[in-house]
Scaffold this active site. Structure first.
Site, PDB file in Angstrom:
ATOM      1  N   HIS A   1      19.993 -25.271  17.768  1.00  0.00           N
ATOM      2  CA  HIS A   1      19.481 -26.162  16.715  1.00  0.00           C
ATOM      3  C   HIS A   1      20.624 -26.751  15.908  1.00  0.00           C
ATOM      4  O   HIS A   1      20.675 -27.962  15.659  1.00  0.00           O
ATOM      5  CB  HIS A   1      18.536 -25.422  15.779  1.00  0.00           C
ATOM      6  CG  HIS A   1      18.247 -26.185  14.522  1.00  0.00           C
ATOM      7  ND1 HIS A   1      17.319 -27.195  14.469  1.00  0.00           N
ATOM      8  CD2 HIS A   1      18.812 -26.126  13.287  1.00  0.00           C
ATOM      9  CE1 HIS A   1      17.306 -27.723  13.251  1.00  0.00           C
ATOM     10  NE2 HIS A   1      18.210 -27.089  12.512  1.00  0.00           N
TER      11      HIS A   1
ATOM     12  N   HIS B   1      22.205 -31.116  14.705  1.00  0.00           N
ATOM     13  CA  HIS B   1      22.900 -31.662  13.536  1.00  0.00           C
ATOM     14  C   HIS B   1      24.230 -32.341  13.829  1.00  0.00           C
ATOM     15  O   HIS B   1      24.547 -33.377  13.235  1.00  0.00           O
ATOM     16  CB  HIS B   1      23.148 -30.543  12.515  1.00  0.00           C
ATOM     17  CG  HIS B   1      21.949 -30.166  11.731  1.00  0.00           C
ATOM     18  ND1 HIS B   1      21.494 -30.887  10.646  1.00  0.00           N
ATOM     19  CD2 HIS B   1      21.081 -29.130  11.868  1.00  0.00           C
ATOM     20  CE1 HIS B   1      20.419 -30.318  10.145  1.00  0.00           C
ATOM     21  NE2 HIS B   1      20.141 -29.254  10.866  1.00  0.00           N
TER      22      HIS B   1
ATOM     23  N   GLU C   1      16.618 -33.543   8.235  1.00  0.00           N
ATOM     24  CA  GLU C   1      15.928 -32.623   9.137  1.00  0.00           C
ATOM     25  C   GLU C   1      14.761 -33.256   9.901  1.00  0.00           C
ATOM     26  O   GLU C   1      14.658 -33.086  11.105  1.00  0.00           O
ATOM     27  CB  GLU C   1      15.406 -31.404   8.367  1.00  0.00           C
ATOM     28  CG  GLU C   1      16.466 -30.358   8.074  1.00  0.00           C
ATOM     29  CD  GLU C   1      16.906 -29.561   9.296  1.00  0.00           C
ATOM     30  OE1 GLU C   1      16.357 -29.762  10.393  1.00  0.00           O
ATOM     31  OE2 GLU C   1      17.823 -28.751   9.140  1.00  0.00           O
TER      32      GLU C   1
ATOM     33  N   SER D   1      16.055 -31.456  17.977  1.00  0.00           N
ATOM     34  CA  SER D   1      16.274 -30.199  18.693  1.00  0.00           C
ATOM     35  C   SER D   1      14.994 -29.481  19.064  1.00  0.00           C
ATOM     36  O   SER D   1      15.033 -28.412  19.670  1.00  0.00           O
ATOM     37  CB  SER D   1      17.152 -29.268  17.852  1.00  0.00           C
ATOM     38  OG  SER D   1      16.502 -28.931  16.645  1.00  0.00           O
TER      39      SER D   1
END
Length: 256
Positions: free
Chosen positions: A129, A134, A175, A194
């Site tokens: 993740h 990110h 996010e 993700s």
């Protein structure tokens, strides 16, 4: 990190206290195989449903190489480009620490990866993740600046006892944000990029709300950290999200 819990009381630590060695050599052959499986599956799933800067970041940072990325090798590319770097942590960090890391252009990465039985969901986000979701966007100069700015906003909000305002802004942009790119609706947020289950859901489900992004709406909109979102905020473009967040001052954040 913010997508799992909201810390309301600052802890008397510096962010450096949470950094540990990645111990890349401790990853097993099966750990590397799980990374490769997740990577190929997610790239195939996303296709072009994610903003172009994300796909560019994967190429720039050579994340398609087999196996769990070595943070030292990753930083050798990322840091000269945008002055960001990754560090290993053992798990969740409190929100005050997380925002302080962002403000220092440091991104925390879990030093573990999920097991095969947890491919689709795990409570505590792992290095897949963190790295796949990110880090590609942190190779984009403008997005990298926005992420640092959110860190500074978060520090100010937590100091004022209103950390949840910055947490919601982070959630609905970094996010779980969506953005238009040309005529297409694209994934912007790392949590969506993700996620095997929520990536398509966010774009295609008729059971959710998709509302125009604004910092005011982001700060006022609650979210779920343990289920698919009931609503997503959609920006006119990645550039529009960045511009609006960068224009937000701590004073205004605290009075929205």
């Amino acid at each position: 990190m913010l997508h799992r819990a909201i810390a309301t009381v600052a802890e008397p630590h510096s962010w450096q206290d949470y950094v540990v060695p990645q111990q890349w050599e401790a990853f097993t052959a099966d750990d590397h195989a799980v990374w490769d499986l997740l990577f190929v599956r997610q790239v195939d799933l996303l296709g072009t449903r994610v903003v172009t800067s994300f796909l560019d970041g994967i190429d720039l940072l050579r994340l398609s190489r087999p196996g769990v990325p070595d943070l030292g090798e990753l930083n050798a590319i990322l840091t000269p480009r945008t002055a960001w770097r990754t560090v290993a942590v053992t798990g969740l960090v409190p929100d005050d620490i997380f925002f302080a890391m962002l403000a220092a252009r440091v991104f925390p990465v879990g030093n573990f990866i999920r097991k095969r039985a947890e491919l689709d969901y795990l409570e505590e986000p792992d290095c897949f993740h963190d790295l796949f979701g990110h880090i590609p966007m942190l190779a984009d100069h403008d997005f990298a600046g926005m992420a640092e700015h959110i860190g500074r906003l978060g520090e100010a909000a937590i100091a004022a006892g209103q950390g949840e305002r910055a947490a919601r802004l982070y959630w609905h942009s970094v996010e779980f944000g969506l953005a238009c790119e040309g005529e297409a609706l694209k994934i912007l947020g790392a949590g969506l990029a993700s996620s095997f289950g929520e990536a398509h859901f966010s774009l295609e489900s008729e059971a959710v709300e998709r509302l125009p992004f604004s910092v005011e709406r982001a700060v006022a909109t609650d979210y779920k950290h343990d289920a698919f979102q009931p609503r997503y905020l959609v920006s006119r473009s990645l550039e529009a999200t960045i511009a609006e967040v960068m224009a937000l001052t701590p004073e205004r954040l605290l009075t929205i």
